[in-house]
Enzyme design. Structure first.
Site, mmCIF file in Angstrom:
data_model
loop_
_atom_site.group_PDB
_atom_site.id
_atom_site.type_symbol
_atom_site.label_atom_id
_atom_site.label_comp_id
_atom_site.label_asym_id
_atom_site.label_seq_id
_atom_site.Cartn_x
_atom_site.Cartn_y
_atom_site.Cartn_z
ATOM 1 N N GLY A 214 0.820 -1.201 0.000
ATOM 2 C CA GLY A 214 0.000 0.000 0.000
ATOM 3 C C GLY A 214 0.852 1.249 0.000
ATOM 4 C CB ALA A 215 1.679 3.816 -2.153
ATOM 5 N N GLY A 216 -0.724 4.318 0.613
ATOM 6 C CA GLY A 216 -1.692 5.284 1.109
ATOM 7 C C GLY A 216 -1.097 6.156 2.192
ATOM 8 C CG ASN B 101 -5.267 0.981 14.176
ATOM 9 O OD1 ASN B 101 -4.202 1.368 14.643
ATOM 10 N ND2 ASN B 101 -6.028 1.743 13.407
ATOM 11 C CE LYS C 106 -2.487 2.941 17.197
ATOM 12 N NZ LYS C 106 -1.733 2.481 16.029
ATOM 13 C CD GLU D 286 -8.704 -0.686 10.563
ATOM 14 O OE1 GLU D 286 -7.936 -1.603 10.212
ATOM 15 O OE2 GLU D 286 -8.312 0.359 11.137
#
Length: 304
Positions: free
Chosen positions: A7-9, A102, A185, A268
């Site tokens: 991914g290149a987001g 996450n 987290k 999510e």
């Protein structure tokens, strides 16, 4: 090291771009539309830590061939199964899988797909987004990526990875207790995304209301109660630690889930709050705020 960024987001593009800026051998695995966009515009980063642009090395899942030393997995949780299939041709016997998703449930899925030894622990803290032109916009001081062996060992390979990640214009940090860091987290992002989506507001206005403050506090305690029943490696005073952290956050801070809802995108929620809610039901725990958070987002998703 040969690094494959899936991914290149907003996340993968930022951290992968910073590694490319340093001069590391970085390739981005992207969809055809993103590939065509990046071939025209290059990878563009606008950040308070310094702007950067590069013509990146790109490939799609249809291409085959080389193996990589490390795969940086930056997809959303609902994209995980597709991503696992996409990266299999590029994963060799000694390839490290570094997930930045996450939550925690994805770790078991990756272990099942690639084996226990292959999967590292990882997480990131960053507020970043893609603008309408596909540029990565990063505007807050925090741009941290933590990684480590889930065993806690300082292995030869993790030290090599630390060397590859060092001296970049982003904070790549080797953790000695990545499992605890990931659970902490998970707790924090579940609470932050929970209250901001429930109230449809940034964290500032929520915590200023007496009932809003109580809601944050209660949700943090519910999440920790569930995690303790799961025997997660969390600190006993985690709710208080994280409540104090939320009180220090910028007034206008939004969660990524809240931003997804504002864009009418998928969320999510099943991977984050849904997983915790399943465990709460399994242990017969009463978690009314967590239940309300999950129900709120599921009602929203039904309207998409």
């Amino acid at each position: 090291m040969k690094i494959l960024v899936v991914g290149a987001g907003a996340i993968g593009g930022y951290f992968g771009g910073r590694l490319a800026e340093k001069g590391e051998d970085v390739t981005f695995l992207v969809r055809e539309n993103r590939k065509n966009q990046l071939l025209k515009t290059g990878l563009q980063i606008k950040s308070i830590h310094g702007d950067f642009s590069v013509t990146p090395k790109l490939m799609t899942s249809e291409e085959t061939g080389e193996l990589f030393d490390v795969v940086l997995l930056t997809t959303k949780s609902y994209q995980l199964n597709g991503a696992i299939n996409d990266i299999k041709p590029f994963v060799g016997e000694h390839t490290m899988i570094l997930p930045l998703l996450n939550g925690i449930a994805h770790v078991d899925e990756l272990i099942q797909a690639f084996g226990d030894e292959a999967v590292l622990g990882g997480l990131c803290f960053i507020e970043t987004t893609l603008d309408s032109e596909g540029t990565i916009v990063q505007s807050s001081p925090i741009h941290d990526l933590l990684f480590g062996e889930r065993s806690g060992n300082k292995s030869e390979r993790i030290l090599k990875l630390q060397a590859a990640f060092s001296d970049t214009r982003a904070s790549f940090r080797l953790s000695e207790n990545i499992n605890q860091d990931m659970w902490h987290k998970y707790s924090f992002i579940s609470a932050l995304s929970g209250v901001t989506t429930l109230m449809r507001a940034p964290i500032g206005p929520i915590r200023e209301q007496e009932a809003g403050y109580r809601t944050i506090d209660t949700l943090l305690k519910e999440i920790s109660m569930v995690m303790k029943k799961m025997e997660a490696p969390i600190k006993d005073n985690l709710p208080q630690i994280q409540l104090e952290k939320m009180m220090e956050m910028g007034h206008s801070m939004k969660s990524s889930m809240q931003r997804d809802m504002e864009k009418s995108c998928s969320t999510e929620v099943d991977h984050l709050q849904g997983y915790l809610l399943e465990k709460a039901k399994q242990y017969q725990l009463n978690v009314p705020v967590l239940d309300a958070v999950y129900t709120n987002v599921k009602v929203y998703e039904k309207q998409l």
